[in-house]
Scaffold this motif. Structure first.
Motif, short mmCIF file in Angstrom:
data_model
loop_
_atom_site.label_atom_id
_atom_site.label_comp_id
_atom_site.label_asym_id
_atom_site.label_seq_id
_atom_site.Cartn_x
_atom_site.Cartn_y
_atom_site.Cartn_z
N ILE A 121 -31.43 -13.68 18.28
CA ILE A 121 -31.58 -12.71 19.39
C ILE A 121 -32.67 -11.70 19.07
CG2 ILE A 121 -30.41 -10.82 20.59
CD1 ILE A 121 -27.84 -12.59 20.37
N VAL A 122 -32.63 -11.21 17.82
CA VAL A 122 -33.68 -10.26 17.42
C VAL A 122 -35.05 -10.92 17.50
CG1 VAL A 122 -34.60 -8.97 15.44
CG2 VAL A 122 -32.17 -8.83 16.00
N GLY A 123 -35.12 -12.16 17.09
CA GLY A 123 -36.38 -12.90 17.15
C GLY A 123 -36.87 -13.05 18.57
N VAL A 124 -35.95 -13.40 19.47
CA VAL A 124 -36.34 -13.55 20.89
C VAL A 124 -36.84 -12.20 21.43
CG1 VAL A 124 -35.46 -13.95 23.23
CG2 VAL A 124 -34.83 -15.50 21.37
N PHE A 125 -36.11 -11.14 21.13
CA PHE A 125 -36.50 -9.81 21.61
C PHE A 125 -37.89 -9.43 21.06
CE2 PHE A 125 -36.71 -5.24 20.83
CZ PHE A 125 -36.59 -4.77 22.12
N CYS A 126 -38.02 -9.62 19.73
CA CYS A 126 -39.30 -9.26 19.12
C CYS A 126 -40.44 -10.13 19.66
CB CYS A 126 -39.23 -9.40 17.59
SG CYS A 126 -38.20 -8.13 16.84
N GLY A 127 -40.14 -11.40 19.89
CA GLY A 127 -41.15 -12.31 20.43
C GLY A 127 -41.61 -11.86 21.80
N THR A 128 -40.63 -11.49 22.62
CA THR A 128 -40.97 -11.02 23.97
C THR A 128 -41.83 -9.76 23.90
OG1 THR A 128 -38.79 -11.82 24.61
CG2 THR A 128 -39.98 -10.50 26.23
N GLN A 129 -41.38 -8.82 23.07
CA GLN A 129 -42.14 -7.57 22.92
C GLN A 129 -43.53 -7.84 22.36
OE1 GLN A 129 -40.51 -5.30 24.93
NE2 GLN A 129 -41.39 -3.88 23.47
N PHE A 130 -43.59 -8.75 21.40
CA PHE A 130 -44.86 -9.11 20.78
C PHE A 130 -45.82 -9.67 21.82
CE2 PHE A 130 -47.21 -12.21 17.90
CZ PHE A 130 -48.05 -11.24 17.43
N TYR A 131 -45.28 -10.54 22.68
CA TYR A 131 -46.09 -11.13 23.74
C TYR A 131 -46.58 -10.04 24.69
CZ TYR A 131 -47.34 -13.86 27.85
OH TYR A 131 -48.00 -14.39 28.93
N ARG A 132 -45.68 -9.14 25.07
CA ARG A 132 -46.04 -8.09 26.03
C ARG A 132 -47.08 -7.14 25.43
NH1 ARG A 132 -41.11 -4.96 28.16
NH2 ARG A 132 -42.60 -4.24 29.70
N GLU A 133 -46.89 -6.82 24.15
CA GLU A 133 -47.84 -5.88 23.54
C GLU A 133 -49.19 -6.51 23.34
OE1 GLU A 133 -46.35 -3.85 20.11
OE2 GLU A 133 -44.58 -3.11 21.17
N ILE A 134 -49.19 -7.79 23.02
CA ILE A 134 -50.47 -8.49 22.82
C ILE A 134 -51.22 -8.62 24.14
CG2 ILE A 134 -51.01 -10.97 22.77
CD1 ILE A 134 -50.61 -10.99 19.92
N ASP A 184 -43.70 1.00 33.49
CA ASP A 184 -44.59 0.52 32.44
C ASP A 184 -44.11 1.07 31.10
OD1 ASP A 184 -46.57 -0.07 30.72
OD2 ASP A 184 -48.17 0.94 31.82
N ASP A 185 -43.45 0.21 30.30
CA ASP A 185 -42.95 0.66 28.99
C ASP A 185 -43.73 0.02 27.85
OD1 ASP A 185 -42.06 -1.85 29.42
OD2 ASP A 185 -39.93 -1.44 29.12
N VAL A 186 -44.89 -0.53 28.15
CA VAL A 186 -45.71 -1.15 27.11
C VAL A 186 -46.93 -0.30 26.78
CG1 VAL A 186 -47.07 -3.19 26.53
CG2 VAL A 186 -44.97 -3.43 27.84
N THR A 187 -47.54 0.25 27.80
CA THR A 187 -48.76 1.02 27.58
C THR A 187 -48.43 2.29 26.79
OG1 THR A 187 -49.54 0.19 29.70
CG2 THR A 187 -50.74 2.04 28.77
N ASP A 188 -49.28 2.59 25.83
CA ASP A 188 -48.98 3.70 24.92
C ASP A 188 -49.09 5.06 25.60
OD1 ASP A 188 -48.86 2.11 22.35
OD2 ASP A 188 -50.80 1.52 23.14
N ILE A 189 -50.17 5.25 26.33
CA ILE A 189 -50.39 6.55 26.99
C ILE A 189 -50.61 6.29 28.47
CG2 ILE A 189 -51.87 8.58 27.11
CD1 ILE A 189 -52.72 7.88 24.18
N ILE A 190 -49.81 6.95 29.28
CA ILE A 190 -49.98 6.81 30.73
C ILE A 190 -50.35 8.16 31.29
CG2 ILE A 190 -48.90 6.15 32.91
CD1 ILE A 190 -46.96 4.43 31.27
#
Lengths: 170, 425
Positions: free
Chosen positions: A14-27, B255-261
Motif C-alpha cells: 500500500i505504501v508503495g502504491v501511494f508513493c508510486g502515485t505521488q512519485f508519478y504526480r510529482e514527476i 492542486d496539492d502537487v505544485t509547491d507554490i501557488i
C-alpha cells in the motif's frame, strides 16, 4: 509465513502504491499559469466618459458663497485637444450646447427645471460642469449654488444616474 | 498442490512488498533530494459572463454596465475632510455555478462604518468551528444577484471560511475559498529542565474575511494614485485556495502537487477624500442596513414629478437667410439641431430672438424654421413687424410667444398648429 508478515507485506504494498502515485504526480507536475490580468488600459482613457449611480454635493463650512460641489479625480484622457478638435458634451443623453472648450479644459452649464405632480415648477437648478484634462489625471467638478438646488440635483442623479461623455466630432 | 500455490502466492506477495519498498525509496529520494520547485499562478481578472458579447460590440451604456466586474471591489470614504462619516466597503463578485453565465451572477459584500486598520485587528481566542462558521462582527453584510437590489439578513451568502465561490479564470470555472491559516511557534523555558529546554507552543491563526477586508483597505489606502477610481492587483495567495473544475468528474479539484501557488486578483476601488453623506454613496445602496441613511437632519423635500433640461437659444444659435423681398434676415435652426431636440423629449427649449442683430435686421422666422420639436417660450425683442412664415413653428407646441410692445406679429396661415399665449412686454 506468519500472519504479521502478511500484514507487513500488505502495508509495504500500500505504501508503495501511494508513493508510486505521488512519485508519478510529482514527476508530471509542471509550473503553470491560469488566466491573465490586463489592466493597462485602466490607467488612461481615449475619450472622457464618466458614469455613476449617484452624485453627492458637498458644502465647505468655511465657504461663504453657498456653493455645493462634487469633485472627482478620474483617469487621464490621452488625446484631448480642444484647440485642434471639436467636441460634443453629453450629459445623460442631453447634448450641452454652448460648452466652452479650451485646449485642455471644458466648462458647461446645465439648467434643469423640476415640476411637481400638478405640473407646477418647484425648482430651477443650475449646475456648472468643469472638466480639466491634466497630464496625470482628469478633474471633474460639478457645482451648484444653494442647498435646495443641490438636493434636487442629487435626487435627479439618484433616480437617473449620471453619464457624462465628451465625444470628438470627426 | 495447495502448498505450491501458497508458496507462489507468498513469493508474489513478498515480491510486491519488495517493489513497494523500492518505489517508496525512489520516491523518498526524489522527493527530498531531486525534486524541483513548481509554481502555479492564477490570475483573477474580469468576472464577465461567457454569454456577454465582446466589448467591441457593446454600446457605451452597455460597456458601463457589463465591462467592469472584478472579483474584488472596494469603496472607501476616508472622511479626511470631516464632512461625513468614514465608510469602508468590500464586494466580491462571483458566479453561482460553473456555467459562468450572467444569469449566475452574484455578489456579496461587507461594510464597516469607520476607518478599520490592520493594527486594530486583535487576536481573539476561539474554537476552530467557530472561526470557520462565524462572520466577523461589527460589519453589515449584503447580497445581490442583479447588482441593483441588495439585501442583508440570514438568507444571504455568509462570508465565512466555509463559503466557496465560483469564479472565472481564463473563461474556465474555478472555486475559491478563504481557508488558509497562519501558523507560528513560540518557545517558553521550563524550570523543570533547569531552563535548558524550551517548550514549543504552536499557534494557528485562521484567516477570516476581517483580515482580507483590512488588507484590501490598506492596499487602497496606500495606493500611489491617491484619491479617485483606480485598479490595483493584489496577492491573495496567503488567504485563498483555488480549485479547478474538472468537467469529466464534475468536481473541483485542489492542486496539492505544485509547491507554490500564487493567486493574484484585480481590486477595483473608489477612494474618496470626503466622508460618506448618504446611502447613495454605498456600493450596496445602504449604510448600516438603512437605504435612507443620511447624516443631514434638515433634509430638503425633493419629491418631483418630472425634470426638464432647459435650453435657451439666442441669435448666435440660429442660421440666417437674407430675403430681398422683406429686406432683412429670417432665422431658422439647422436640420441637425432640430433633429437633436426632437430626440430629446424632456428638453425645454426657449428661444430669444433680437431683431437688431449687429448690423443685420432680423425680420422673421423662415419656412419650417423651428418645426417638429417642442418649444416652451419664444421671445422676440424689437420693433416693427415680425413674420412667421409657413410652418415656421409647426409641431412645436409652443406655449408662449412673448414680444416687445411695439412689435407686431405677422403669422402665415400654417405658421403653427396649436394654441398659444401671446404676451406683449
Amino acid at each position: 509465513m506468519k500472519w504479521y508478515n502478511y500484514v507487513i507485506c500488505f502495508v509495504l504494498i500500500i505504501v508503495g502504491v501511494f508513493c508510486g502515485t505521488q512519485f508519478y504526480r510529482e514527476i508530471k507536475a509542471k509550473s503553470y499559469i491560469n488566466g491573465s490580468i490586463n489592466i493597462t488600459n485602466k490607467f488612461s482613457q481615449e475619450s472622457f466618459n464618466y458614469s455613476s449611480t449617484s452624485v453627492v454635493f458637498y458644502h465647505d463650512l468655511y465657504d461663504d458663497t453657498d456653493t455645493y460641489s462634487f469633485e472627482k479625480d478620474l483617469l487621464k484622457v490621452d488625446n484631448f485637444n480642444g484647440k485642434i478638435n471639436t467636441y460634443q458634451v453629453i450629459l445623460n443623453d442631453y447634448i450641452l450646447l454652448d460648452a466652452e472648450i479650451n485646449a485642455g479644459s471644458l466648462f458647461a452649464t446645465v439648467k434643469i427645471d423640476f415640476y411637481n405632480t400638478t405640473g407646477n415648477l418647484v425648482e430651477q437648478a443650475t449646475m456648472q460642469i468643469s472638466v480639466l484634462f491634466l497630464s496625470n489625471k482628469t478633474q471633474l467638478t460639478l457645482a451648484t449654488t444653494g442647498k435646495q438646488n443641490a438636493s434636487f440635483l442629487e435626487q435627479y442623479f439618484a433616480d437617473n444616474g449620471i453619464r457624462l461623455r465628451v465625444i470628438q466630432i470627426l | 498442490m495447495t502448498n505450491t500455490l501458497k508458496v507462489i502466492g507468498n513469493c508474489c506477495l513478498a515480491f510486491l512488498a519488495v517493489i513497494g519498498v523500492g518505489v517508496s525509496l525512489v520516491y523518498g529520494y526524489y522527493h527530498f533530494f531531486i525534486r524541483d520547485i513548481t509554481v502555479g499562478t492564477n490570475y483573477i481578472d474580469n468576472q464577465i459572463g461567457l454569454d456577454i458579447i465582446n466589448a467591441a460590440d457593446l454600446t457605451e451604456n452597455e460597456k458601463n454596465e457589463f465591462e467592469d466586474r472584478y472579483f474584488l471591489e472596494a469603496n472607501f470614504y476616508s472622511n479626511s475632510k470631516h464632512n461625513g462619516i468614514a465608510l469602508q466597503e468590500l464586494k466580491l463578485n462571483y458566479f453561482t455555478d460553473y456555467n459562468l453565465l450572467s444569469t449566475g451572477y452574484r455578489a456579496s459584500g461587507m461594510q464597516y462604518l469607520g476607518d478599520l486598520k490592520q493594527e486594530d485587528l486583535q487576536l481573539v481566542p476561539t474554537t476552530e468551528s467557530q472561526a470557520n462558521r462565524d462572520e466577523p462582527s461589527g460589519f453589515s453584510y449584503y447580497d445581490t444577484t442583479n447588482g441593483i437590489n441588495w439585501d442583508g439578513g440570514k438568507l444571504r451568502t455568509q462570508l465565512n471560511r466555509e463559503s466557496t465561490f465560483v469564479i472565472s479564470i481564463d473563461n474556465q470555472p474555478y472555486q475559491i475559498q478563504l481557508d488558509k491559516t497562519y501558523e507560528w511557534t513560540t518557545y517558553s523555558r521550563q524550570w523543570y529542565t533547569l531552563w535548558i529546554w524550551n517548550k514549543p507552543t504552536k499557534h494557528i491563526w485562521l484567516y477570516t474575511f476581517l483580515d482580507v477586508f483590512a488588507d484590501c483597505m490598506q492596499a487602497v489606502r496606500s495606493n500611489s494614485a491617491g484619491y479617485g477610481d483606480y485598479y490595483i492587483t493584489v496577492d491573495l495567495s496567503e488567504y485563498f485556495t483555488i480549485r479547478a473544475f474538472e468537467p469529466e468528474s464534475g468536481k473541483y479539484k485542489q492542486d496539492d502537487v505544485t509547491d507554490i501557488i500564487k493567486t493574484y486578483s484585480v481590486l477595483k476601488f473608489h477612494y474618496d477624500e470626503n466622508g460618506a453623506r448618504n446611502s447613495t454613496q454605498s456600493m450596496f445602496n445602504c449604510i448600516d442596513c438603512n437605504p435612507s441613511y443620511d447624516i443631514e437632519d434638515d433634509k430638503v423635500d425633493t419629491t418631483y414629478w418630472q425634470e426638464r433640461f432647459v435650453y435657451t437659444l439666442t441669435n448666435e444659435n440660429l442660421d440666417l437667410r437674407y430675403s430681398e423681398v422683406y429686406g432683412g434676415y429670417f432665422v431658422a435652426l439647422s436640420i441637425d439641431t432640430k433633429t437633436m431636440f426632437a430626440n430629446m423629449p424632456r428638453a425645454k427649449v426657449n428661444i430669444t430672438i433680437d431683431m437688431d442683430y449687429g448690423d443685420k435686421k432680423i425680420v422673421g422666422i423662415n419656412y419650417n424654421g423651428f418645426e417638429n420639436f417642442e418649444i416652451d417660450t419664444l421671445t422676440i425683442n424689437g420693433t416693427g413687424t415680425f413674420y412667421l412664415l409657413d410652418k415656421s413653428l409647426f409641431n412645436t407646441q409652443v406655449q408662449v410667444i412673448q414680444h416687445s410692445k411695439n412689435l407686431q406679429l405677422n403669422l402665415a396661415t400654417d405658421a403653427l398648429n396649436n394654441n398659444y399665449q401671446e404676451v406683449a412686454v
